[in-house]
Design a protein around this motif. Structure first.
Motif, PDB file in Angstrom:
ATOM      1  N   ALA A  13       1.009  -1.115  -0.033  1.00  0.00           N
ATOM      2  CA  ALA A  13      -0.046   0.002   0.337  1.00  0.00           C
ATOM      3  C   ALA A  13       0.760   1.577  -0.017  1.00  0.00           C
ATOM      4  O   ALA A  13       0.147   1.931  -1.111  1.00  0.00           O
ATOM      5  N   ALA A  14       1.712   1.511   0.889  1.00  0.00           N
ATOM      6  CA  ALA A  14       2.813   2.473   1.331  1.00  0.00           C
ATOM      7  C   ALA A  14       3.123   2.377  -0.710  1.00  0.00           C
ATOM      8  O   ALA A  14       3.469   3.416  -0.988  1.00  0.00           O
ATOM      9  N   LEU A  15       4.226   1.647  -0.822  1.00  0.00           N
ATOM     10  CA  LEU A  15       3.777   1.658  -2.963  1.00  0.00           C
ATOM     11  C   LEU A  15       3.062   2.500  -3.630  1.00  0.00           C
ATOM     12  O   LEU A  15       3.397   2.906  -4.229  1.00  0.00           O
ATOM     13  N   ILE A  16       2.233   1.684  -3.399  1.00  0.00           N
ATOM     14  CA  ILE A  16       1.210   2.060  -4.584  1.00  0.00           C
ATOM     15  C   ILE A  16       0.591   3.446  -4.109  1.00  0.00           C
ATOM     16  O   ILE A  16       1.040   4.623  -5.522  1.00  0.00           O
ATOM     17  N   ASN A  17       0.705   4.203  -2.718  1.00  0.00           N
ATOM     18  CA  ASN A  17       0.330   5.563  -2.438  1.00  0.00           C
ATOM     19  C   ASN A  17       1.614   6.485  -2.970  1.00  0.00           C
ATOM     20  O   ASN A  17       1.531   7.541  -4.013  1.00  0.00           O
ATOM     21  N   THR A  22       3.867   9.935  -7.287  1.00  0.00           N
ATOM     22  CA  THR A  22       4.427  10.772  -8.582  1.00  0.00           C
ATOM     23  C   THR A  22       4.054  10.963  -9.599  1.00  0.00           C
ATOM     24  O   THR A  22       4.513  11.640 -10.316  1.00  0.00           O
ATOM     25  N   ARG A  23       3.056  10.513 -10.205  1.00  0.00           N
ATOM     26  CA  ARG A  23       1.301  10.433 -10.734  1.00  0.00           C
ATOM     27  C   ARG A  23       0.877  11.790 -11.309  1.00  0.00           C
ATOM     28  O   ARG A  23       1.873  13.126 -12.251  1.00  0.00           O
ATOM     29  N   GLU A  51      -6.341   9.710  -5.712  1.00  0.00           N
ATOM     30  CA  GLU A  51      -4.766   9.623  -4.241  1.00  0.00           C
ATOM     31  C   GLU A  51      -5.823   9.886  -3.222  1.00  0.00           C
ATOM     32  O   GLU A  51      -5.277   9.226  -2.019  1.00  0.00           O
ATOM     33  N   ALA A  52      -6.327  10.711  -2.912  1.00  0.00           N
ATOM     34  CA  ALA A  52      -7.286  11.313  -2.125  1.00  0.00           C
ATOM     35  C   ALA A  52      -7.822   9.674  -1.915  1.00  0.00           C
ATOM     36  O   ALA A  52      -8.178   9.424  -0.419  1.00  0.00           O
ATOM     37  N   ASN A  53      -9.017   9.295  -2.907  1.00  0.00           N
ATOM     38  CA  ASN A  53      -9.815   7.465  -2.353  1.00  0.00           C
ATOM     39  C   ASN A  53      -8.657   6.789  -1.856  1.00  0.00           C
ATOM     40  O   ASN A  53      -9.544   6.335  -0.723  1.00  0.00           O
ATOM     41  N   PHE A  54      -7.562   6.745  -2.116  1.00  0.00           N
ATOM     42  CA  PHE A  54      -7.052   5.723  -1.447  1.00  0.00           C
ATOM     43  C   PHE A  54      -6.285   5.995  -0.453  1.00  0.00           C
ATOM     44  O   PHE A  54      -6.272   5.047   0.902  1.00  0.00           O
ATOM     45  N   THR A  55      -6.788   6.958  -0.189  1.00  0.00           N
ATOM     46  CA  THR A  55      -5.432   7.513   1.490  1.00  0.00           C
ATOM     47  C   THR A  55      -6.575   7.418   2.153  1.00  0.00           C
ATOM     48  O   THR A  55      -6.665   7.494   3.588  1.00  0.00           O
ATOM     49  N   ILE A  80      -5.818 -13.700   0.863  1.00  0.00           N
ATOM     50  CA  ILE A  80      -7.187 -12.940  -0.080  1.00  0.00           C
ATOM     51  C   ILE A  80      -8.124 -12.441  -0.180  1.00  0.00           C
ATOM     52  O   ILE A  80      -7.770 -11.469  -1.418  1.00  0.00           O
ATOM     53  N   VAL A  81      -8.699 -11.599   0.935  1.00  0.00           N
ATOM     54  CA  VAL A  81      -8.814 -10.180   1.285  1.00  0.00           C
ATOM     55  C   VAL A  81      -7.802  -9.453   0.769  1.00  0.00           C
ATOM     56  O   VAL A  81      -8.139  -8.029   0.019  1.00  0.00           O
ATOM     57  N   ALA A  82      -6.533  -9.344   1.484  1.00  0.00           N
ATOM     58  CA  ALA A  82      -5.844  -8.636   1.482  1.00  0.00           C
ATOM     59  C   ALA A  82      -4.935  -8.253  -0.146  1.00  0.00           C
ATOM     60  O   ALA A  82      -5.427  -7.271  -0.418  1.00  0.00           O
ATOM     61  N   VAL A  83      -4.915  -9.338  -0.771  1.00  0.00           N
ATOM     62  CA  VAL A  83      -4.730  -8.938  -2.257  1.00  0.00           C
ATOM     63  C   VAL A  83      -5.794  -8.801  -3.064  1.00  0.00           C
ATOM     64  O   VAL A  83      -5.757  -7.644  -3.771  1.00  0.00           O
ATOM     65  N   VAL A  84      -7.123  -8.906  -2.331  1.00  0.00           N
ATOM     66  CA  VAL A  84      -7.812  -8.723  -3.483  1.00  0.00           C
ATOM     67  C   VAL A  84      -8.217  -6.855  -3.473  1.00  0.00           C
ATOM     68  O   VAL A  84      -8.442  -6.671  -3.877  1.00  0.00           O
ATOM     69  N   PHE A  85      -7.947  -6.103  -2.166  1.00  0.00           N
ATOM     70  CA  PHE A  85      -8.230  -5.108  -2.023  1.00  0.00           C
ATOM     71  C   PHE A  85      -7.113  -4.258  -2.251  1.00  0.00           C
ATOM     72  O   PHE A  85      -7.101  -3.457  -3.378  1.00  0.00           O
ATOM     73  N   ILE A  86      -5.857  -4.885  -2.547  1.00  0.00           N
ATOM     74  CA  ILE A  86      -5.026  -4.436  -3.673  1.00  0.00           C
ATOM     75  C   ILE A  86      -5.521  -3.987  -4.474  1.00  0.00           C
ATOM     76  O   ILE A  86      -5.206  -3.197  -5.166  1.00  0.00           O
ATOM     77  N   VAL A  87      -5.426  -5.425  -5.266  1.00  0.00           N
ATOM     78  CA  VAL A  87      -6.244  -5.137  -6.458  1.00  0.00           C
ATOM     79  C   VAL A  87      -7.286  -4.016  -7.139  1.00  0.00           C
ATOM     80  O   VAL A  87      -7.154  -3.380  -8.523  1.00  0.00           O
ATOM     81  N   GLY A  88      -8.271  -3.840  -5.939  1.00  0.00           N
ATOM     82  CA  GLY A  88      -9.072  -3.440  -6.385  1.00  0.00           C
ATOM     83  C   GLY A  88      -8.450  -1.616  -5.985  1.00  0.00           C
ATOM     84  O   GLY A  88      -8.935  -1.065  -6.657  1.00  0.00           O
ATOM     85  N   ARG A  89      -8.192  -1.431  -5.240  1.00  0.00           N
ATOM     86  CA  ARG A  89      -7.366  -0.370  -5.550  1.00  0.00           C
ATOM     87  C   ARG A  89      -6.277  -0.416  -6.347  1.00  0.00           C
ATOM     88  O   ARG A  89      -6.126   1.862  -5.879  1.00  0.00           O
TER      89      ARG A  89
END
Length: 144
Positions: A13-17, A22-23, A51-55, A80-89
């Motif tokens: 999540a930190a890397l996605i943030n 950076t975008r 970005e705001a939605n993610f945070t 499973i839930v955690a990976v699906v959350f990351i994919v959704g985000r």
């Protein structure tokens, strides 16, 4: 106590943030905008809201994930839930980059909401069925 699921997902999540930030920074550098969006529609309407939605959602997810992991939630289910959350985000910002209405954005949002509702429900079940274990006395501990 180490929480391997939460630690792994928090790192992701930190890397996605950072990626989401950076975008925006690349566009600001390109357009020489130090603060704000200077009317740049990509920053104003797509990238900053993604970005705001993610945070907004990720901290609640990570808190629930950590507490459920601590409460001995099912590791397989949590992974499973955690990976699906990351994919959704990840789907959400890619959906924000496309014209609305957009399936990627909708899937990202619905995935996030459903997972948060599911984790909240699971947390309530764990909390309602919690039975404290009797404390082990020093004498009992040394006898073990």
């Amino acid at each position: 106590m180490t929480l391997p699921i939460t630690l792994t997902i928090a790192a992701g999540a930190a890397l996605i943030n950072i990626w989401l930030g950076t975008r925006i920074s690349r566009l600001r550098l390109r357009d020489k905008v130090s603060v704000g969006d200077a009317g740049n529609a990509a920053i104003l309407n797509r990238m900053r809201p993604a970005e705001a939605n993610f945070t907004e959602y990720t901290p609640f997810f990570l808190i629930l994930l950590a507490l459920i992991e601590l409460a001995a939630g099912s590791p397989t289910w949590l992974w499973i839930v955690a990976v699906v959350f990351i994919v959704g985000r990840l789907l959400h910002p890619f959906g924000m980059d496309r014209p609305a209405p957009n399936k990627l954005r909708m899937i990202g949002i619905l995935t996030t909401w459903l997972i948060l509702v599911g984790l909240a429900g699971y947390a309530l079940v764990l909390a309602s069925t919690y039975r404290p274990q009797p404390a082990v006395t020093y004498a009992e501990h040394t006898a073990l």
